[in-house]
Design a protein around this motif. Structure first.
Motif, PDB file in Angstrom:
ATOM      1  N   GLU A  17      46.531  49.955  44.060  1.00 18.27           N
ATOM      2  CA  GLU A  17      47.019  51.080  43.293  1.00 18.27           C
ATOM      3  C   GLU A  17      45.846  51.907  42.775  1.00 18.27           C
ATOM      4  OE1 GLU A  17      49.510  49.607  40.233  1.00 18.27           O
ATOM      5  OE2 GLU A  17      51.126  48.981  41.588  1.00 18.27           O
ATOM      6  N   GLN A  18      46.129  53.173  42.467  1.00 20.07           N
ATOM      7  CA  GLN A  18      45.086  54.067  41.965  1.00 20.07           C
ATOM      8  C   GLN A  18      44.412  53.475  40.721  1.00 20.07           C
ATOM      9  OE1 GLN A  18      43.570  56.513  43.042  1.00 20.07           O
ATOM     10  NE2 GLN A  18      42.735  57.683  41.367  1.00 20.07           N
ATOM     11  N   GLY A  19      43.086  53.375  40.744  1.00 16.61           N
ATOM     12  CA  GLY A  19      42.333  52.882  39.599  1.00 16.61           C
ATOM     13  C   GLY A  19      42.383  51.377  39.405  1.00 16.61           C
ATOM     14  N   ALA A  20      42.863  50.638  40.405  1.00 16.71           N
ATOM     15  CA  ALA A  20      42.984  49.183  40.265  1.00 16.71           C
ATOM     16  C   ALA A  20      41.608  48.533  40.124  1.00 16.71           C
ATOM     17  CB  ALA A  20      43.718  48.607  41.469  1.00 16.71           C
ATOM     18  N   VAL A  21      41.539  47.481  39.309  1.00 19.68           N
ATOM     19  CA  VAL A  21      40.330  46.672  39.165  1.00 19.68           C
ATOM     20  C   VAL A  21      40.581  45.353  39.900  1.00 19.68           C
ATOM     21  CG1 VAL A  21      38.758  45.508  37.582  1.00 19.68           C
ATOM     22  CG2 VAL A  21      39.760  47.719  36.952  1.00 19.68           C
ATOM     23  N   LEU A  22      39.844  45.132  40.986  1.00 23.16           N
ATOM     24  CA  LEU A  22      40.044  43.965  41.834  1.00 23.16           C
ATOM     25  C   LEU A  22      38.981  42.915  41.539  1.00 23.16           C
ATOM     26  CD1 LEU A  22      40.705  45.829  45.206  1.00 23.16           C
ATOM     27  CD2 LEU A  22      42.354  45.248  43.408  1.00 23.16           C
ATOM     28  N   LYS A  23      39.411  41.710  41.241  1.00 17.10           N
ATOM     29  CA  LYS A  23      38.484  40.614  40.974  1.00 17.10           C
ATOM     30  C   LYS A  23      38.390  39.723  42.213  1.00 17.10           C
ATOM     31  CE  LYS A  23      39.494  40.511  36.005  1.00 17.10           C
ATOM     32  NZ  LYS A  23      39.958  39.676  34.872  1.00 17.10           N
ATOM     33  N   ARG A  24      37.187  39.541  42.711  1.00 17.05           N
ATOM     34  CA  ARG A  24      36.977  38.736  43.909  1.00 17.05           C
ATOM     35  C   ARG A  24      35.777  37.811  43.712  1.00 17.05           C
ATOM     36  NH1 ARG A  24      41.185  40.823  44.482  1.00 17.05           N
ATOM     37  NH2 ARG A  24      42.024  41.940  46.302  1.00 17.05           N
ATOM     38  N   ARG A  25      35.773  36.717  44.437  1.00 20.65           N
ATOM     39  CA  ARG A  25      34.664  35.780  44.381  1.00 20.65           C
ATOM     40  C   ARG A  25      33.490  36.309  45.199  1.00 20.65           C
ATOM     41  NH1 ARG A  25      37.285  29.666  44.868  1.00 20.65           N
ATOM     42  NH2 ARG A  25      38.571  29.799  42.973  1.00 20.65           N
ATOM     43  N   ALA A  26      32.303  35.983  44.732  1.00 23.66           N
ATOM     44  CA  ALA A  26      31.092  36.440  45.403  1.00 23.66           C
ATOM     45  C   ALA A  26      30.656  35.443  46.460  1.00 23.66           C
ATOM     46  CB  ALA A  26      29.973  36.642  44.379  1.00 23.66           C
ATOM     47  N   LYS A  50      25.443  36.198  49.199  1.00 21.67           N
ATOM     48  CA  LYS A  50      24.641  37.393  48.987  1.00 21.67           C
ATOM     49  C   LYS A  50      25.106  38.215  47.785  1.00 21.67           C
ATOM     50  CE  LYS A  50      23.410  37.940  53.876  1.00 21.67           C
ATOM     51  NZ  LYS A  50      23.440  38.854  55.046  1.00 21.67           N
ATOM     52  N   GLY A  51      26.110  37.699  47.076  1.00 20.93           N
ATOM     53  CA  GLY A  51      26.618  38.419  45.918  1.00 20.93           C
ATOM     54  C   GLY A  51      27.660  39.457  46.236  1.00 20.93           C
ATOM     55  N   HIS A  52      28.079  39.561  47.508  1.00 22.04           N
ATOM     56  CA  HIS A  52      29.116  40.514  47.885  1.00 22.04           C
ATOM     57  C   HIS A  52      30.491  39.928  47.579  1.00 22.04           C
ATOM     58  CE1 HIS A  52      26.227  42.592  50.953  1.00 22.04           C
ATOM     59  NE2 HIS A  52      25.905  42.806  49.697  1.00 22.04           N
ATOM     60  N   LEU A  53      31.448  40.820  47.339  1.00 22.94           N
ATOM     61  CA  LEU A  53      32.780  40.400  46.924  1.00 22.94           C
ATOM     62  C   LEU A  53      33.807  40.738  47.992  1.00 22.94           C
ATOM     63  CD1 LEU A  53      32.617  41.850  43.291  1.00 22.94           C
ATOM     64  CD2 LEU A  53      31.807  39.628  44.091  1.00 22.94           C
ATOM     65  N   GLY A  54      34.854  39.927  48.069  1.00 26.09           N
ATOM     66  CA  GLY A  54      35.918  40.217  49.027  1.00 26.09           C
ATOM     67  C   GLY A  54      36.874  39.060  49.185  1.00 26.09           C
ATOM     68  N   PRO A  55      37.857  39.231  50.055  1.00 27.84           N
ATOM     69  CA  PRO A  55      38.138  40.438  50.853  1.00 27.84           C
ATOM     70  C   PRO A  55      38.915  41.483  50.058  1.00 27.84           C
ATOM     71  CG  PRO A  55      39.728  38.751  51.386  1.00 27.84           C
ATOM     72  CD  PRO A  55      38.778  38.126  50.389  1.00 27.84           C
ATOM     73  N   VAL A  56      38.979  42.706  50.598  1.00 27.65           N
ATOM     74  CA  VAL A  56      39.769  43.795  50.020  1.00 27.65           C
ATOM     75  C   VAL A  56      40.701  44.320  51.106  1.00 27.65           C
ATOM     76  CG1 VAL A  56      39.754  46.092  49.002  1.00 27.65           C
ATOM     77  CG2 VAL A  56      37.968  44.440  48.390  1.00 27.65           C
TER      78      VAL A  56
END
Length: 299
Positions: free
Chosen positions: A197-206, A209-215
């Motif tokens: 949704e517009q403006g959603a804050v997605l929390k993901r595990r790193a 390399k510190g990258h987050l996902g999946p999206v």
């Protein structure tokens, strides 16, 4: 009428201008030389599908056409109107449309930038802002074709080989080199984004390399589509725009760096490419681990 004739002269001209990168010349220096704006590197990256500012000497780059000048003037007018509207109730919505226009402009989507900037100006001027034709032009030099799509405003007249075709809002016309323009076809409808949704804050595990996902990005399916083109970029000035293709109405991004992002999607089919969808934004933040200690017999 004079405006239409100017447009016809431009459309019937040669393919878009190009320039060659000089020895030891950076993309920023190219932008300053050909566009008079050293901050226009993002536009050149988008026009030439570059992933970074690194360009080898001798590289031939496509340059924006007259659409850029129109979009720039429209943006400047909208910026002035919004700045003068401080304290009015319509300002937040107008600022949002102006921000959307800025994103379109930086990614070389000049017709969409003009349309969004006009909408911002209309909001703060009580509907008195002008409404010129909003259109997009897609040139394929290798195939010798030009595709014109009109999204809003008065019809645009397209002339080739002595034949003139009016193209109304919502229509697309194809012009092949040495042939008159075909009967305008109704373009595909822009897909409607669904998730996030517009403006959603997605929390993901790193990851390591510190990258987050999946999206996962999803949108409503469009009838008659062959594929979808999804554009994703960091929501910061000058950020590189990444385009990915999907055959179904969803796209899974494995990992991304933490930060704010925007994305749009367009449909592609036999009748051409649709206009991009509305811009959606989301923020990606690391998920905090929650540790629980259960009480045992040892206190």
């Amino acid at each position: 009428m004079k405006t239409a004739l100017l447009l016809l002269a431009w459309l019937s001209a040669a393919p878009p201008d190009t320039t060659v990168v000089g020895p030891q010349e950076s993309l920023r220096e190219v932008a300053e030389r050909v566009l008079g704006d050293a901050n226009a590197t993002a536009e050149l990256r988008a026009l030439n599908s570059l992933s970074s500012d690194a360009v080898a000497p001798g590289t031939r780059l496509k340059l924006p056409g007259q659409e850029r000048g129109l979009a720039l003037k429209t943006l400047e007018t909208a910026r002035t109107l919004v700045a003068q509207a401080k304290g009015t109730g319509v300002l937040p919505e107008a600022e949002a449309r102006l921000s959307e226009a800025e994103v379109y402009f930086r990614t070389a989507r000049y017709a969409q930038a003009s349309e969004a900037a006009n909408a911002a100006g209309t909001l703060v001027s009580g509907g008195r802002a002008p409404h010129p034709s909003a259109f997009s032009v897609h040139v394929e030099p290798d195939a010798g074709t030009t595709t014109v799509s009109v999204t809003r405003g008065p019809p645009v007249r397209v002339e080739a080989e002595g034949v003139t075709r009016p193209v109304a809002p919502g229509e697309t016309v194809l012009v092949e080199k040495g042939r008159p323009p075909v009967v305008p076809a109704t373009p595909l409808a822009p897909p409607q984004p669904e998730q996030p949704e517009q403006g959603a804050v997605l929390k993901r595990r790193a990851d390591a390399k510190g990258h987050l996902g999946p999206v996962k990005l999803t949108w409503a399916a469009v009838t008659g589509v062959e594929r979808y083109e999804v554009e994703v970029a960091r929501d910061t000035q000058g950020a590189a725009v990444v385009t990915q293709t999907a055959t179904s109405p969803e796209l899974k991004l494995p990992v991304l760096p933490a930060g704010r992002y925007w994305w749009t999607v367009r449909a592609v089919g036999a009748s051409g490419r649709s206009e991009p969808s509305v811009v959606r934004r989301f923020e990606l933040v690391p998920e905090r681990l929650k540790l629980e200690v259960q009480k045992g017999q040892w206190q």
